[in-house]
Design an enzyme around this catalytic site. Structure first.
Site: not given
Length: 281
Positions: A16, A47, A139, A201, A231
C-alpha cells in the site's frame, strides 16, 4: 566472529501507500478535528514485513501487486533500493492500494484500507519456489493465501486482520502469529503446531499445540506509531527461527524489534540487522 546465517524468505501480501494523519486525538463519529499533520509513505502488511525482514538481514522476495501508476513505480524503485526482490510483484489494472490512517498522540491508530491492486493478485502466478519459507497475512484474497500455503515448504500465517480462514490453510501452517484480539476472534488457531500471541506492551507468548513453551516480556519504549510494530515483530520472529535461534531467544528478540518499531514514526521503520537487538528475558 562468524557471520550470522542469512535466510531466504518469501513474503506474500498487501502493498500500500499509507496516508497518515497525525492528530492530538482521533475524531469521534460525525466530528472533525483540524490539527492533523499529513504524512505519505509506503505500507501494507506484506510490504512492511518484507522490508523489515530485509533490513533485519534476510534475503527477501516480495509477492503481491501494485497498479501501473506513479505509486506502483515508486514502490518498485524502493524495493530495489532496499534489496527486496520484487520480481513477484504483479502489475495490475487497478490502482495501487491505499491505507488511510489516523494516529493520535498516544500512538494508537485507526485504519481504512482501499485494497486496489491487492484485490487483483493472480493466485495462479505467485511463482513461489518449491520448498520456500513463506510468510503471508490476510489482507489478500483467500485464493492467494491458499496458493501460498500450498506452495510453501515452511508456512507462516500472520492471521491479521482477523477473518474466517480459507479451508485447509491451518493444516499447512507451521507457525501462526496473532495479537490478543485476533486470538479471541479465531479460536480455530489455538491448537496449531506453533502459535505466537503478541500482548502489546506485555510482550509475547509461544504455544505448541496449546501448551506454553516460551514467553518474553515487553520492552519499555516511547510510543510514536503502532502501525508497523506487529509487522516488524513478525519479520523478526520468522527470521530468527529460520536462522536457528532458540524459540525463547527468537521471541525475546522479536519483542525488542517490535519496541524499536513502535518508537519510529514510519510504518516501515529503519531497523538494524537482527543481532543488533538484545534478546531481553
Amino acid at each position: 566472529m562468524p557471520e550470522p546465517t542469512r535466510v531466504a524468505l518469501t513474503v506474500v501480501g498487501a502493498i500500500n501507500v499509507d496516508l497518515t494523519a497525525r492528530v492530538e486525538r482521533a475524531p469521534g463519529p460525525g466530528e472533525t478535528v483540524a490539527d492533523g499533520v499529513l504524512q505519505r509513505g509506503p505500507g501494507g502488511k506484506g510490504a512492511n514485513q518484507a522490508v523489515a525482514a530485509a533490513r533485519l538481514g534476510a534475503d527477501v522476495r516480495m509477492v503481491g501487486a501494485v497498479g501501473d501508476d506513479l505509486d506502483g513505480r515508486g514502490i518498485h524503485e524502493r524495493f530495489a533500493e532496499l534489496g527486496v526482490d520484487a520480481s513477484g510483484v504483479q502489475i495490475s489494472d487497478a490502482a495501487t492500494g491505499t491505507a488511510l490512517i489516523v494516529v493520535d498522540a498516544s500512538g494508537e491508530n485507526s485504519i481504512v484500507v482501499c485494497a486496489g491492486a491487492n484485490g487483483a493478485i493472480d493466485a495462479d502466478a505467485l511463482g513461489i519456489e518449491p520448498g520456500a519459507a513463506v510468510l503471508a497475512q490476510l489482507e489478500v484474497s483467500d485464493a492467494v493465501v491458499s496458493a501460498a500455503a500450498e506452495a510453501a515448504g515452511f508456512f507462516v500465517l500472520n492471521a491479521a486482520p482477523a477473518r474466517p480462514l480459507p479451508p485447509g490453510v491451518l493444516d499447512r501452517a507451521d507457525l501462526v502469529i496473532v495479537n490478543e484480539t485476533e486470538y479471541a476472534q479465531l479460536p480455530e488457531v489455538h491448537g496449531v503446531p506453533l502459535l505466537c500471541v503478541t500482548l502489546g506492551a506485555d510482550g509475547a507468548r509461544l504455544y505448541r499445540h496449546g501448551d506454553l513453551v516460551a514467553s518474553a516480556p515487553g520492552v519499555p519504549t516511547t510510543v510514536r506509531n503502532t502501525v508497523g510494530a506487529g509487522d516488524a515483530f513478525c519479520a523478526a520472529l520468522v527470521v530468527g527461527l529460520l536462522r536457528g535461534d532458540s524459540e525463547t531467544d527468537a521471541l525475546a528478540r522479536a519483542c525488542t524489534v517490535g519496541a524499536a518499531a513502535v518508537a519510529d514514526d514510519a510504518s516501515q521503520p529503519d531497523l538494524q540487522p537482527l543481532d543488533a537487538y538484545e534478546a531481553t528475558r
